[in-house]
Design a protein around this motif. Structure first.
Motif, mmCIF file in Angstrom:
data_model
loop_
_atom_site.group_PDB
_atom_site.id
_atom_site.type_symbol
_atom_site.label_atom_id
_atom_site.label_comp_id
_atom_site.label_asym_id
_atom_site.label_seq_id
_atom_site.Cartn_x
_atom_site.Cartn_y
_atom_site.Cartn_z
ATOM 1 N N ASP A 232 0.525 -1.134 -0.040
ATOM 2 C CA ASP A 232 0.273 -0.293 0.086
ATOM 3 C C ASP A 232 0.793 1.159 0.111
ATOM 4 O OD1 ASP A 232 1.144 -0.690 3.091
ATOM 5 O OD2 ASP A 232 -0.219 0.738 3.684
ATOM 6 N N GLN A 233 -0.041 2.401 -0.349
ATOM 7 C CA GLN A 233 1.428 3.756 -0.407
ATOM 8 C C GLN A 233 2.110 3.992 1.069
ATOM 9 O OE1 GLN A 233 1.512 4.960 -3.660
ATOM 10 N NE2 GLN A 233 3.138 5.894 -2.169
ATOM 11 N N ALA A 234 0.916 3.582 2.118
ATOM 12 C CA ALA A 234 2.258 3.669 3.087
ATOM 13 C C ALA A 234 3.214 3.021 3.635
ATOM 14 C CB ALA A 234 0.769 3.626 4.623
ATOM 15 N N ASP A 240 10.278 3.366 0.671
ATOM 16 C CA ASP A 240 10.798 4.651 -0.160
ATOM 17 C C ASP A 240 12.291 5.814 0.559
ATOM 18 O OD1 ASP A 240 10.414 4.096 -3.062
ATOM 19 O OD2 ASP A 240 8.472 4.671 -2.533
ATOM 20 N N TYR A 241 11.111 6.212 1.992
ATOM 21 C CA TYR A 241 12.517 6.952 2.590
ATOM 22 C C TYR A 241 13.679 6.603 3.398
ATOM 23 C CZ TYR A 241 13.435 9.685 7.174
ATOM 24 O OH TYR A 241 14.057 10.725 7.844
ATOM 25 N N TRP A 242 13.249 5.278 4.097
ATOM 26 C CA TRP A 242 15.026 4.678 4.384
ATOM 27 C C TRP A 242 15.843 4.129 3.119
ATOM 28 C CZ3 TRP A 242 16.749 4.625 9.099
ATOM 29 C CH2 TRP A 242 15.840 5.408 9.962
ATOM 30 N N VAL A 246 19.593 5.752 2.824
ATOM 31 C CA VAL A 246 20.687 5.058 2.381
ATOM 32 C C VAL A 246 21.891 5.652 0.926
ATOM 33 C CG1 VAL A 246 21.261 2.536 1.476
ATOM 34 C CG2 VAL A 246 19.479 3.256 2.878
ATOM 35 N N ARG A 247 20.765 5.842 -0.099
ATOM 36 C CA ARG A 247 21.312 6.117 -1.657
ATOM 37 C C ARG A 247 21.857 7.307 -0.966
ATOM 38 N NH1 ARG A 247 16.954 6.194 -3.583
ATOM 39 N NH2 ARG A 247 16.422 8.561 -3.968
ATOM 40 N N LYS A 248 21.142 8.446 -0.106
ATOM 41 C CA LYS A 248 22.089 9.096 -0.113
ATOM 42 C C LYS A 248 23.397 9.293 0.785
ATOM 43 C CE LYS A 248 17.268 12.015 -0.764
ATOM 44 N NZ LYS A 248 16.571 13.102 0.023
ATOM 45 N N GLY A 249 23.209 8.348 1.322
ATOM 46 C CA GLY A 249 24.942 8.062 2.516
ATOM 47 C C GLY A 249 24.705 8.892 3.809
ATOM 48 N N ILE A 421 16.493 -2.108 -6.167
ATOM 49 C CA ILE A 421 15.688 -2.004 -6.505
ATOM 50 C C ILE A 421 15.526 -0.875 -6.077
ATOM 51 C CG2 ILE A 421 14.367 -4.152 -6.787
ATOM 52 C CD1 ILE A 421 13.841 -4.316 -4.071
ATOM 53 N N THR A 422 13.795 -0.464 -5.777
ATOM 54 C CA THR A 422 13.815 0.914 -5.012
ATOM 55 C C THR A 422 12.779 0.119 -4.161
ATOM 56 O OG1 THR A 422 11.580 1.158 -5.921
ATOM 57 C CG2 THR A 422 13.540 2.603 -7.039
ATOM 58 N N GLY A 423 12.671 1.053 -3.108
ATOM 59 C CA GLY A 423 11.425 0.681 -2.065
ATOM 60 C C GLY A 423 9.910 0.488 -2.522
ATOM 61 N N SER A 424 9.775 1.360 -3.608
ATOM 62 C CA SER A 424 8.595 0.582 -3.723
ATOM 63 C C SER A 424 8.196 -0.504 -4.411
ATOM 64 C CB SER A 424 7.950 1.553 -4.487
ATOM 65 O OG SER A 424 8.220 3.542 -4.324
ATOM 66 N N GLN A 425 9.759 -0.748 -5.421
ATOM 67 C CA GLN A 425 9.632 -2.090 -5.990
ATOM 68 C C GLN A 425 9.876 -3.024 -5.017
ATOM 69 O OE1 GLN A 425 12.828 -0.928 -7.828
ATOM 70 N NE2 GLN A 425 12.110 -1.256 -10.156
ATOM 71 N N ALA A 426 10.559 -3.248 -3.955
ATOM 72 C CA ALA A 426 10.523 -3.871 -2.782
ATOM 73 C C ALA A 426 8.756 -4.002 -1.951
ATOM 74 C CB ALA A 426 12.117 -3.759 -2.280
ATOM 75 N N ALA A 427 8.522 -3.669 -2.364
ATOM 76 C CA ALA A 427 6.858 -3.851 -1.480
ATOM 77 C C ALA A 427 6.495 -4.122 -2.343
ATOM 78 C CB ALA A 427 6.289 -2.083 -1.046
#
Length: 446
Positions: A232-234, A240-242, A246-249, A421-427
């Motif tokens: 779901d979106q939440a 995606d936030y976490w 990570v991506r931004k170090g 993968i992205t967070g959304s893809q992980a979900a």
């Protein structure tokens, strides 16, 4: 019933694959192999498996003061070791104790196999007011209650005061502020602001629930049907936030509860540690806060998505459940209600940082609430953070296949952290994986 037949088959295969069968040597229903001494031998005895470090004291306190039943306690192993033995006893139909310590997220796994007793008909009303609604929900499946809450893990943000002071950071109240502070520290050449460990999927589940996710819906009145909503979106927003951090170090990806991670905590490699109320005890036992880092830690409330509408969440917690193999369920329930419920046992538990109690006798005790916690350099952490979080916690619905879900979550977080993968893809992948597993187990997924 299809679901129960499927799970029973899985259990029998697990037993055949080499799990050690429960025998009188390991406790089970045999009251002749107690670790403790039965102080009133003329009373009926119920057997118990549990692994709390101070269980000997807890059982002795109960037996000393109870005139209806005595408890014969055995430690057959912690966590998974005990669950393996219990699963074998379930498959064999014999060998289980009367009362068993169970982590709350494991209750549905055993409940669906008819391995636990609904204790609501055995004096629940007399003790219901001793615990909050959130604690009771965590040990319930539908309207039935399958355990007596003992300890929990309201989430908070532990942080390094020295790092916050050095970089002019105040404890962030929102997750947006958390990211801003992390960026500020990085831009100034400071350490990582936190860590995303793939091996703590229950923490991620809690953080998603804080955002509004409801991973599972389950009604035992319809035991073959389950709601699975992991993308779901939440849920996507939180991953995606976490993943973005990570991506931004801004945060690391070290597995937690490892020597490498603990070394990093001691050495100031992380400015914050998002964890539960049991963390101070764990960290102390791991050697944190006892050397160069002494007096550097403090705790603040968990950052919120909407500071005007805070949501408190929980990671961890255990209960005492009555097993369906008990021939004395009424007496077993009395023991479950009474163990770790007396003032002496509760006080020993929280003063020695063994548990964060859910019994309101402790949560409302001024000595507990006002305690100046040594790990936090004398901060009144319970009053300021943990007790309000515990009181506001509303509980969650766990699934009958929680361990599979956690393992699948770990896999997806690992790939997300690696940048595959992205967070959304992980979900989305998690939803597909767990839905397939649930279907294979005989569930109709809603």
């Amino acid at each position: 019933m299809k679901t129960r037949r499927t799970l029973a088959t899985v259990a029998m295969l697990a037993a055949a694959s080499g799990l050690v069968a429960c025998s009188s040597d390991e406790g089970g229903g045999d009251a002749s192999n107690c670790t403790n001494t039965i102080t009133k031998p003329d009373l009926p005895v119920v057997t118990m498996w549990a692994w709390y470090p101070n269980m000997q004291l807890v059982v002795d306190n109960f037996n000393k003061t109870n005139d209806e039943v005595q408890v014969c306690w055995t430690n057959v192993g912690q966590g998974g070791d005990q669950y393996d033995k219990f699963q074998t006893a379930i498959s064999a139909g014999t060998g289980a104790p009367d009362v068993i310590m169970v982590e709350m997220d494991r209750i549905p796994t055993f409940q669906i196999q008819n391995a636990l007793v609904d204790i609501s008909g055995y004096g629940l009303d007399a003790v219901r007011a001793n615990y909050g609604d959130g604690a009771w929900k965590d040990v319930s499946v539908g309207d039935a209650v399958y355990g007596v809450p003992v300890d929990g893990g309201p989430l908070a943000m532990i942080y390094r005061k020295d790092i916050f002071d050095k970089y002019g950071i105040t404890p962030p109240q929102t997750w947006a502020e958390y990211e801003q502070a992390a960026q500020k520290v990085k831009d100034a050449g400071g350490p990582l602001f936190g860590d995303l460990g793939a091996n703590v999927p229950a923490l991620m589940m809690a953080l998603q629930i804080q955002k509004g996710a409801a991973p599972f819906t389950y009604d035992p009145a319809q035991p073959e049907s389950i709601g699975v909503r992991l993308n779901d979106q939440a849920s996507k927003d939180v991953l995606d936030y976490w993943g973005g951090l990570v991506r931004k170090g801004l945060v690391g990806t070290q597995d937690q509860f490892t020597p490498e991670y603990i070394s990093g905590v001691i050495n100031g490699n992380y400015a914050t540690y998002i964890s539960a109320a049991w963390a101070p005890g764990y960290l102390t036992g791991a050697g944190v806060g006892q050397g160069q880092d002494t007096g550097t830690f403090a705790v603040a409330p968990l950052p919120q998505w909407d500071s005007n509408n805070p949501v408190q969440v929980n990671w961890g917690g255990s209960a005492f459940s009555v097993t369906s193999q008990s021939k004395k369920p009424d007496l077993a329930a009395k023991a479950a209600y009474g163990l770790y419920a007396d003032e002496e046992s509760l006080t020993d538990g929280w003063t020695n940082q063994i548990i964060f109690p859910l019994n309101l006798t402790a949560l409302n005790n001024p000595e507990f609430v006002d305690l100046k916690v040594a790990f936090f350099d004398g901060q009144q952490a319970n009053k300021e953070v943990y007790v309000p979080a515990a009181n506001a916690y509303q509980g969650v619905v766990y699934s009958p296949f929680g361990q599979y879900y956690f393992d699948a979550m770990t896999k997806q977080i690992s790939e997300m952290s690696a940048g595959s993968i992205t967070g959304s893809q992980a979900a989305d992948r998690l939803q597909e994986d767990v839905t397939k597993h649930a279907t294979e187990q005989g569930f109709t997924v809603q």
